[in-house]
Design a protein around this motif. Structure first.
Motif, PDB file in Angstrom:
ATOM      1  N   TYR A  59       0.826  -1.208   0.000  1.00 15.34           N
ATOM      2  CA  TYR A  59       0.000   0.000   0.000  1.00 15.34           C
ATOM      3  C   TYR A  59       0.859   1.257   0.000  1.00 15.34           C
ATOM      4  N   ASN A  60       0.463   2.216  -0.827  1.00 10.99           N
ATOM      5  CA  ASN A  60       1.079   3.532  -0.845  1.00 10.99           C
ATOM      6  C   ASN A  60       0.052   4.565  -0.392  1.00 10.99           C
ATOM      7  N   THR A  61       0.529   5.738   0.000  1.00 11.65           N
ATOM      8  CA  THR A  61      -0.366   6.799   0.473  1.00 11.65           C
ATOM      9  C   THR A  61       0.012   8.132  -0.157  1.00 11.65           C
ATOM     10  N   ILE A  62      -0.981   8.831  -0.688  1.00 13.21           N
ATOM     11  CA  ILE A  62      -0.801  10.190  -1.167  1.00 13.21           C
ATOM     12  C   ILE A  62      -1.522  11.099  -0.190  1.00 13.21           C
ATOM     13  N   SER A  63      -0.828  12.091   0.335  1.00 10.80           N
ATOM     14  CA  SER A  63      -1.427  12.999   1.320  1.00 10.80           C
ATOM     15  C   SER A  63      -1.186  14.444   0.923  1.00 10.80           C
ATOM     16  N   THR A  64      -2.176  15.272   1.172  1.00 14.68           N
ATOM     17  CA  THR A  64      -2.066  16.710   0.914  1.00 14.68           C
ATOM     18  C   THR A  64      -1.960  17.436   2.246  1.00 14.68           C
ATOM     19  N   PRO A  65      -1.162  18.500   2.303  1.00 17.31           N
ATOM     20  CA  PRO A  65      -1.082  19.287   3.535  1.00 17.31           C
ATOM     21  C   PRO A  65      -2.226  20.294   3.600  1.00 17.31           C
ATOM     22  N   ARG A  66      -2.349  20.994   4.708  1.00 12.66           N
ATOM     23  CA  ARG A  66      -3.228  22.161   4.739  1.00 12.66           C
ATOM     24  C   ARG A  66      -2.716  23.141   3.691  1.00 12.66           C
ATOM     25  N   GLY A  67      -3.609  23.637   2.857  1.00  9.35           N
ATOM     26  CA  GLY A  67      -3.187  24.513   1.770  1.00  9.35           C
ATOM     27  C   GLY A  67      -2.753  23.759   0.529  1.00  9.35           C
ATOM     28  N   GLY A  68      -3.116  22.486   0.418  1.00 10.67           N
ATOM     29  CA  GLY A  68      -2.738  21.699  -0.757  1.00 10.67           C
ATOM     30  C   GLY A  68      -3.924  20.944  -1.335  1.00 10.67           C
ATOM     31  N   GLN A  69      -3.784  20.506  -2.592  1.00 12.91           N
ATOM     32  CA  GLN A  69      -4.769  19.657  -3.252  1.00 12.91           C
ATOM     33  C   GLN A  69      -4.043  18.823  -4.294  1.00 12.91           C
ATOM     34  N   TRP A  70      -4.687  17.741  -4.744  1.00  9.32           N
ATOM     35  CA  TRP A  70      -4.020  16.885  -5.730  1.00  9.32           C
ATOM     36  C   TRP A  70      -5.036  16.006  -6.431  1.00  9.32           C
TER      37      TRP A  70
END
Length: 395
Positions: free
Chosen positions: A174-185
């Motif tokens: 499993y891999n994970t993509i995460s966005t920070p506060r102030g981010g999108q993807w």
């Protein structure tokens, strides 16, 4: 400008002043205002009103005062529109004659979020996805990072073939993509499904989908466009080729999909997990519970305390973030401020908690935060003070 165009603009102004303008007409009017294409017509309209008032009554002092208030209201609205937002204002014209101080702001502008994300591979390696340039950027463990011909930045997850990079096809990785506060993807999964991640969100997925089930897990908020996928063997009860279900786990909720467009809002700080269906069909249930609720397009499931309630909603509000906007429809101020805090990566504090302040309107997420706050201030219900990256809510 042709006569037909001029008449169209005059009609928009007339319908706006009479309060009969539809939402579509308001949008057209506001667009023209923001492009400064109505200034001359508005001046002509005001001059005509003054001429008629003088003709009908020699003493126009009282009417002139009201006209000045109307002009002040128009100026306030023009200011709002020039900044790219629209909010539902108090119908009382004199409301606009009151003193309205701008948002108190010290320090640099707080700019909106953007395309920011981190990919964490199963082996612990982290890859920053920010500021990707056009074309293929990286390939690692089944992940191809690229920028499309249209300029859209995507992370494309590809099936890992047997023996490739030392991983067998059956590896449960499993891999994970995460966005920070102030981010999108945006993520494109190997089956062709598309996922948009809002700020402070994450998506965990296998490098290889199971042949009988596609299962992922998320936190925060995400919009999904799920591709149909069929099993290589077997059929359903009607004798047709069976579809591979897509299952999203969000908190204590499971959403089962066959092929559809929907949005899930599952931030930990929100009391309710909301699943909004735009197209197709989804089944929502509590994890570990056999009972489930099937949504139809235009419906939203609210999951709280292991209970699911369904209601009809305006789906445009749920997906406004994906389209670059905030839309608030009778939404409480604290929920509104949490959305702002996530997108602009700011801290929000209250001098005192607001008393059931409800917000209505829409504003572009591409503005800096002071513009958004000014829109809310113009409702006359609340004021803001910005110090660094801290926003203080006052009354």
């Amino acid at each position: 400008m042709s006569e037909s165009e001029e008449q169209h603009k005059k009609r928009l102004i007339k319908r706006y002043k009479s309060g009969q303008a539809s939402e579509e007409e308001l949008r057209s009017l506001f667009t023209l205002l923001s492009l400064d294409e109505l200034d001359c017509l508005m001046e002509e309209d005001m001059d005509e009103e003054i001429r008629l008032q003088r003709k009908g009554n020699g003493d126009t002092g009282g009417k002139r005062k009201m006209l000045r208030l109307q002009i002040a209201a128009a100026a306030s609205i023009l200011l709002v529109l020039s900044l790219g937002f629209y909010f539902f204002f108090d119908r009382n014209i004199e409301h606009y004659g009151q003193d309205k101080k701008a948002v108190q702001h010290t320090g640099r502008k707080i700019l909106p979020g953007g395309n920011k994300a981190t990919l964490t591979l199963a082996n612990g390696r982290e890859i920053s996805l920010d500021d990707a340039s056009e074309g293929d950027l990286a390939y690692d463990n089944g992940i191809k990072i690229r920028k499309s011909r249209e300029g859209q930045i995507v992370c494309e997850v590809q099936e890992v073939k047997e023996g490739q990079q030392g991983l067998p096809k059956t590896a449960n990785v499993y891999n994970t993509i995460s966005t920070p506060r102030g981010g999108q993807w945006q993520v494109i999964l190997p089956d062709g499904s598309k996922v948009w991640l809002n700020a402070a969100s994450s998506l965990t997925y296998p490098t290889v989908f199971d042949e009988n089930e596609r299962r992922i897990e998320m936190t925060g908020e995400a919009y999904f466009e799920i591709a149909k996928r069929y099993k290589t063997t077997g059929a359903n009860t009607q004798g047709n080729q069976a579809r591979v279900p897509f299952i999203v786990k969000a908190g204590g909720q499971l959403v089962e999909v066959l092929g559809t467009h929907f949005n899930i809002n599952a931030y930990p700080e929100e009391k309710v997990i909301k699943t909004t269906l735009l197209e197709g069909a989804v089944a929502v249930k509590a994890a570990g519970n056999r009972g489930r609720v099937v949504l139809r397009p235009g419906e939203e499931a609210s999951f709280e305390n292991n209970v699911i309630n369904v209601s009809e909603v305006n789906t445009s509000q749920a997906v406004a973030w994906k389209n670059g906007d905030f839309i608030f429809e009778d939404q409480d101020l604290q929920t509104t401020m949490r959305q702002i805090a996530r997108w602009y990566n700011v801290e929000v504090v209250y001098e005192r908690l607001p008393d059931n302040i409800m917000i209505g309107g829409y504003v572009s997420r591409s503005n800096d935060v002071s513009v958004v706050l000014q829109a809310i201030e113009l409702t006359g219900k609340v004021k803001f003070r910005i110090e660094g990256r801290k926003i203080t809510v006052t009354r």
